[in-house]
Write an enzyme that holds these catalytic residues in place. Structure first.
Site, PDB file in Angstrom:
ATOM      1  N   HIS A   1       4.820   9.451  11.420  1.00  0.00           N
ATOM      2  CA  HIS A   1       3.992   8.769  10.409  1.00  0.00           C
ATOM      3  C   HIS A   1       3.605   7.403  10.978  1.00  0.00           C
ATOM      4  O   HIS A   1       4.226   6.380  10.686  1.00  0.00           O
ATOM      5  CB  HIS A   1       4.757   8.630   9.088  1.00  0.00           C
ATOM      6  CG  HIS A   1       4.005   7.832   8.069  1.00  0.00           C
ATOM      7  ND1 HIS A   1       2.829   8.274   7.489  1.00  0.00           N
ATOM      8  CD2 HIS A   1       4.229   6.600   7.547  1.00  0.00           C
ATOM      9  CE1 HIS A   1       2.376   7.358   6.654  1.00  0.00           C
ATOM     10  NE2 HIS A   1       3.199   6.318   6.682  1.00  0.00           N
TER      11      HIS A   1
ATOM     12  N   ASP B   1      -0.078  11.789   4.552  1.00  0.00           N
ATOM     13  CA  ASP B   1      -1.053  11.989   5.635  1.00  0.00           C
ATOM     14  C   ASP B   1      -1.786  13.321   5.444  1.00  0.00           C
ATOM     15  O   ASP B   1      -2.999  13.412   5.645  1.00  0.00           O
ATOM     16  CB  ASP B   1      -0.323  11.922   6.980  1.00  0.00           C
ATOM     17  CG  ASP B   1       0.515  10.655   7.060  1.00  0.00           C
ATOM     18  OD1 ASP B   1      -0.056   9.570   6.892  1.00  0.00           O
ATOM     19  OD2 ASP B   1       1.739  10.747   7.244  1.00  0.00           O
TER      20      ASP B   1
HETATM   21  P1  NAD Z   1       8.241  -2.988  -2.026  1.00  0.00           P
HETATM   22  O1  NAD Z   1       8.586  -4.172  -1.185  1.00  0.00           O
HETATM   23  O2  NAD Z   1       7.316  -3.155  -3.164  1.00  0.00           O
HETATM   24  O3  NAD Z   1       9.590  -2.411  -2.628  1.00  0.00           O
HETATM   25  C1  NAD Z   1      10.696  -2.184  -1.842  1.00  0.00           C
HETATM   26  C2  NAD Z   1      11.898  -2.270  -2.768  1.00  0.00           C
HETATM   27  O4  NAD Z   1      13.021  -1.845  -2.023  1.00  0.00           O
HETATM   28  C3  NAD Z   1      12.182  -3.696  -3.252  1.00  0.00           C
HETATM   29  O5  NAD Z   1      12.410  -3.668  -4.646  1.00  0.00           O
HETATM   30  C4  NAD Z   1      13.430  -4.080  -2.492  1.00  0.00           C
HETATM   31  O6  NAD Z   1      14.254  -4.978  -3.211  1.00  0.00           O
HETATM   32  C5  NAD Z   1      14.082  -2.723  -2.311  1.00  0.00           C
HETATM   33  N1  NAD Z   1      15.024  -2.646  -1.197  1.00  0.00           N
HETATM   34  C6  NAD Z   1      14.913  -3.197   0.035  1.00  0.00           C
HETATM   35  N2  NAD Z   1      16.011  -2.915   0.758  1.00  0.00           N
HETATM   36  C7  NAD Z   1      16.792  -2.152  -0.025  1.00  0.00           C
HETATM   37  C8  NAD Z   1      18.058  -1.538   0.172  1.00  0.00           C
HETATM   38  N3  NAD Z   1      18.723  -1.688   1.317  1.00  0.00           N
HETATM   39  N4  NAD Z   1      18.574  -0.816  -0.831  1.00  0.00           N
HETATM   40  C9  NAD Z   1      17.910  -0.681  -2.001  1.00  0.00           C
HETATM   41  N5  NAD Z   1      16.718  -1.252  -2.256  1.00  0.00           N
HETATM   42  C10 NAD Z   1      16.176  -1.962  -1.262  1.00  0.00           C
HETATM   43  O7  NAD Z   1       7.787  -1.828  -1.041  1.00  0.00           O
HETATM   44  P2  NAD Z   1       7.009  -0.492  -1.400  1.00  0.00           P
HETATM   45  O8  NAD Z   1       5.545  -0.757  -1.436  1.00  0.00           O
HETATM   46  O9  NAD Z   1       7.650   0.159  -2.580  1.00  0.00           O
HETATM   47  O10 NAD Z   1       7.258   0.370  -0.063  1.00  0.00           O
HETATM   48  C11 NAD Z   1       8.545   0.829   0.271  1.00  0.00           C
HETATM   49  C12 NAD Z   1       8.566   1.431   1.674  1.00  0.00           C
HETATM   50  O11 NAD Z   1       7.744   2.577   1.729  1.00  0.00           O
HETATM   51  C13 NAD Z   1       8.038   0.514   2.781  1.00  0.00           C
HETATM   52  O12 NAD Z   1       8.867   0.669   3.914  1.00  0.00           O
HETATM   53  C14 NAD Z   1       6.652   1.084   3.097  1.00  0.00           C
HETATM   54  O13 NAD Z   1       6.241   0.781   4.399  1.00  0.00           O
HETATM   55  C15 NAD Z   1       6.942   2.546   2.920  1.00  0.00           C
HETATM   56  N6  NAD Z   1       5.781   3.421   2.762  1.00  0.00           N
HETATM   57  C16 NAD Z   1       5.838   4.642   3.372  1.00  0.00           C
HETATM   58  C17 NAD Z   1       4.782   5.530   3.237  1.00  0.00           C
HETATM   59  C18 NAD Z   1       4.839   6.888   3.900  1.00  0.00           C
HETATM   60  O14 NAD Z   1       3.827   7.614   3.842  1.00  0.00           O
HETATM   61  N7  NAD Z   1       5.924   7.295   4.533  1.00  0.00           N
HETATM   62  C19 NAD Z   1       3.666   5.166   2.470  1.00  0.00           C
HETATM   63  C20 NAD Z   1       3.660   3.927   1.843  1.00  0.00           C
HETATM   64  C21 NAD Z   1       4.723   3.048   1.986  1.00  0.00           C
HETATM   65  C1  LMR Z   2       0.934   4.167   4.532  1.00  0.00           C
HETATM   66  O1  LMR Z   2       0.706   5.129   5.274  1.00  0.00           O
HETATM   67  O2  LMR Z   2       0.207   3.886   3.566  1.00  0.00           O
HETATM   68  C2  LMR Z   2       2.116   3.274   4.806  1.00  0.00           C
HETATM   69  O3  LMR Z   2       3.053   3.948   5.599  1.00  0.00           O
HETATM   70  C3  LMR Z   2       1.673   2.016   5.440  1.00  0.00           C
HETATM   71  C4  LMR Z   2       2.821   1.080   5.688  1.00  0.00           C
HETATM   72  O4  LMR Z   2       2.996   0.698   6.855  1.00  0.00           O
HETATM   73  O5  LMR Z   2       3.546   0.727   4.733  1.00  0.00           O
END
Ligand code: NAD
Ligand code: LMR
Length: 329
Positions: free
Chosen positions: A190, A162
């Site tokens: 967030h 952010d």
């Molecule tokens: P994704 O679905 O591509 O990958 C998630 C991975 O986590 C998968 O491989 C899945 O098998 C694995 N997984 C799920 N539960 C698990 C567990 N208990 N233990 C180990 N592995 C596990 O998702 P992504 O695009 O990589 O995003 C991951 C997370 O990050 C999501 O929750 C998304 O919302 C979050 N995110 C946060 C921000 C932020 O700014 N905070 C930004 C983007 C994404």
């Molecule tokens: C982001 O800010 O890109 C992510 O947290 C969005 C989401 O909900 O996975």
């Protein structure tokens, strides 16, 4: 001179963010060119995830990174976090089109309770944990509360994306470079209600709000930064991955090695600015360079910013109440 290797645990390594971050950790972007790493990779124990992780590990090997001393795939969090110096909790169920973060609270609470307990049992007593998986503030709080033998300061949530988004948007608007922008903070949760803070930021050393109109701040800047995650999901059909990985690299790099500007981190509140103690809240922080940080104190917050912060506190209180069954009394 090479340092002693550190142990880095990553959850969700077969996912989108995992694929974007592992190569940067192993190349030295996260902890520096003199810091060898051992990687421990925790995935869900299903055939698809295991096969995908195997492929990622083959690619990591094929990079022949000089700093990558070893890597192992794990399915048990206690083994994955054993002696971990750093833990990146990325794995979670991501939000898809039309879903709100609140829908994911309960499903993810169980994951972060288990991982908090495992960190408590087996991680280094100085482990630095970043929670990326959403809803990241509340997930980090659940993990922290389930790890009573670790200092609360071991836990953080990622709001750096952010901050980076806010800096990029302000640089574009003012036709300056991101390096001209300093002291950009994003307060709170967030979530779309987060409170990007232009009033304490500077552009080329001048107050940032001198360069833009109040209307732009209220109608463009704050809502666009807050809803950027949803805009990316709408455009890509999947949540941000490379930019999220890059922000996690920034967050851990600065926490471990220090930074010459404020860094936004979701950290347990010490009661500053009226944020309840222990709530994981985005604050401007100073990363001191010795692995510690402190919340920037004494900032002036105008009335509207105070109201936004109050809204973030209320939202987080609601999220915390919804998952209270997942934390010990
Ligand atoms: P994704 O679905 O591509 O990958 C998630 C991975 O986590 C998968 O491989 C899945 O098998 C694995 N997984 C799920 N539960 C698990 C567990 N208990 N233990 C180990 N592995 C596990 O998702 P992504 O695009 O990589 O995003 C991951 C997370 O990050 C999501 O929750 C998304 O919302 C979050 N995110 C946060 C921000 C932020 O700014 N905070 C930004 C983007 C994404
Ligand atoms: C982001 O800010 O890109 C992510 O947290 C969005 C989401 O909900 O996975």
């Amino acid at each position: 001179m090479m340092k002693e290797p550190v142990r880095v645990a990553v959850t969700g390594p077969a996912g989108n963010i995992g694929y974007a971050i592992l190569f940067r950790i192993a190349s030295g972007a996260m902890f520096g060119p003199d810091q060898p790493v051992h990687l421990s990779l925790l995935e869900r124990p299903n055939p698809r995830s295991s096969a995908a992780l195997k492929g990622v590990m083959m690619e990591l090997a094929d990079c022949a990174f000089p700093l990558l001393k070893s890597m192992r795939a794990e399915q048990d969090p206690r083994e994955a976090f054993r002696d971990a110096d750093y833990a990146l909790l990325i794995g979670a169920r991501p939000r898809g089109p039309g879903m709100e973060r609140a829908d994911l609270l309960e499903a993810n609470a169980a994951i972060f309770r288990e991982q908090g307990r495992a960190l408590n049992e087996t991680a280094s007593r100085n482990v630095k944990v970043i929670v990326v998986g959403n809803p990241c503030n509340t997930n980090a709080w659940i993990a922290m509360k389930n790890a009573p033998d670790l200092a609360p300061e071991c836990f953080s949530a990622m709001l750096r994306l952010d901050q980076n988004r806010a800096m990029a948007m302000l640089a574009e608007k003012t036709r300056t470079d991101v390096t001209d922008i300093r002291h950009m903070a994003v307060w709170g949760n967030h979530s779309p209600s987060m409170a990007p803070d232009i009033w304490n930021a500077t552009v080329k050393g001048e107050p940032a709000d001198n360069f833009v109109t109040d209307q732009w701040i209220r109608e463009e800047f704050i809502p666009t930064v807050g809803k950027r995650g949803s805009a990316i999901i709408a455009a890509r059909g999947a949540s941000s991955a490379a930019s999220a990985a890059s922000a996690a690299v920034d967050h851990m790099h600065d926490w471990a090695l220090g930074a010459d500007d404020w860094v936004t981190m979701g950290v347990p509140s010490d009661g500053s600015y009226g944020v309840p103690e222990g709530m994981i809240f985005g604050f401007p922080c100073i990363a001191k360079g010795d692995g510690t940080y402190e919340i920037v104190k004494g900032l002036t917050l105008n009335e509207e910013q105070q109201a936004r912060i109050a809204k973030n506190i209320a939202d987080l209180e609601e999220e915390m109440a919804a998952v209270k069954a997942f934390v010990p009394d």
